[in-house]
Design an enzyme around this catalytic site. Structure first.
Site, PDB file in Angstrom:
ATOM      1  CE1 TYR A 150      11.466   1.478   2.152  1.00  0.00           C
ATOM      2  CE2 TYR A 150      10.636   1.739   4.392  1.00  0.00           C
ATOM      3  CZ  TYR A 150      11.619   1.958   3.441  1.00  0.00           C
ATOM      4  OH  TYR A 150      12.764   2.650   3.778  1.00  0.00           O
ATOM      5  CB  CYS A 151      10.028  -4.595  -0.431  1.00  0.00           C
ATOM      6  SG  CYS A 151       8.439  -5.384  -0.763  1.00  0.00           S
ATOM      7  CB  THR A 152      10.991  -2.974  -5.172  1.00  0.00           C
ATOM      8  OG1 THR A 152      12.331  -2.922  -4.676  1.00  0.00           O
ATOM      9  CG2 THR A 152      10.919  -2.231  -6.508  1.00  0.00           C
ATOM     10  CB  ILE A 196       9.150   1.846  -3.256  1.00  0.00           C
ATOM     11  CG1 ILE A 196       9.673   1.408  -1.887  1.00  0.00           C
ATOM     12  CG2 ILE A 196       9.726   3.209  -3.620  1.00  0.00           C
ATOM     13  CD1 ILE A 196      11.107   0.945  -1.901  1.00  0.00           C
ATOM     14  N   GLY A 233       6.267  -4.993  -3.181  1.00  0.00           N
ATOM     15  CA  GLY A 233       5.373  -5.571  -2.193  1.00  0.00           C
ATOM     16  C   GLY A 233       5.577  -7.035  -1.874  1.00  0.00           C
TER      17      GLY A 233
END
Length: 272
Positions: free
Chosen positions: A172-174, A201, A176
């Site tokens: 996952y990241c901020t 997120i 996408g």
């Protein structure tokens, strides 16, 4: 709140991106929209802010004249303009990873299904963000690669992970965009099952009630708000060192003046 903050990305054939730079910025200035757009031949990556009316006009402009089609975006709100100016930058990649990618992205997992996935003991949960982002919040049980730039993830994977051992990976990241490349690259490396949090997120914090959440802390963002909590509410505890750019928690600021040379991270290079 008077300002709408929009984060989005879209991969498409943008061969004329250099020719469109001036038009993209001109429209931002005309609508008094601030923030950053990164444009490359592979697409566009941006976070911008403005009034509700002007943001809607600019998004329509993008979909009509730039992407020639729809794309998803994530919204939050703030009481003041979180960006200082409008920037449209030419880049080699919309998000810099520095690797040729052959596979399509990994399997998208909706926010509502994410908890069940990461509760699976067979799934390795990997944060794909930089250390100064992970510092203020991450998912419970996630591996922190301790990197300073997105490109360093490749070296981390080669050293720490093994396709024969780690059969299922969730990352996952901020918002996408990093996972679009990283999950595909993991598949290229021979990892069998790779999952990514759709919308990142930000979408999880927007949709999942805090009492059901597996997120711990807050989510670092690249504007004056510094970090967001559940419901995408701006943080009132996280700041950023003006000298080195590292995020600072309450604990970091104990007995030191924020943004002074007393910052415990000032010996590190500025985040990029």
């Amino acid at each position: 709140m008077p300002y709408v903050v929009v984060a989005f990305y879209h991969f498409f054939d943008f061969s004329e991106f250099k020719q469109k730079q001036a038009d993209l910025k001109s429209e931002m200035l005309k609508l008094d929209i601030k923030g950053s757009l990164l444009i490359a031949s592979e697409g566009i990556n941006g976070t911008i802010s403005g009034t509700r009316e002007n943001i809607d006009v600019y998004l329509l402009y993008l979909k009509t004249h730039i992407t020639k089609g729809e794309f998803e975006h994530k919204e939050s709100h703030y009481e003041r303009q979180p960006f200082g100016r409008a920037k449209v930058r030419l880049k080699k990649e919309a998000i810099t990873f520095g690797a040729t990618i052959k596979s399509k992205p990994g399997t998208y997992v909706e926010a509502c299904d994410w908890n069940a996935l990461i509760d699976n003991p067979d799934v390795l949960l990997l944060d794909s963000r930089n250390d100064y982002e992970v510092h203020v919040g991450t998912f419970k049980g996630a591996l922190n690669p301790n990197i300073r730039t997105f490109k360093e993830l490749r070296d981390y994977v080669h050293k720490a992970l093994n396709p024969a051992e780690h059969k299922k990976i969730a990352t996952y990241c901020t918002g996408g965009i990093r996972c679009e490349k990283f999950s595909a690259w993991l598949l290229d490396q021979g990892f069998e099952e790779v999952y990514q949090l759709k919308g990142g997120i930000l979408k999880y914090l927007e949709e999942i009630p805090q009492e059901q959440s597996k997120w711990q802390g807050e989510c670092y963002v690249f504007d004056d708000r510094v970090a967001l909590g559940h419901g995408l509410v701006p943080s009132n505890t996280i700041t950023r060192c003006n000298a080195c750019g590292h995020s600072l928690t309450k604990e970091d600021r104990t007995d030191i003046a924020p943004n002074s040379t007393g910052c415990p991270y000032c010996s590190s290079s500025k985040p990029s």
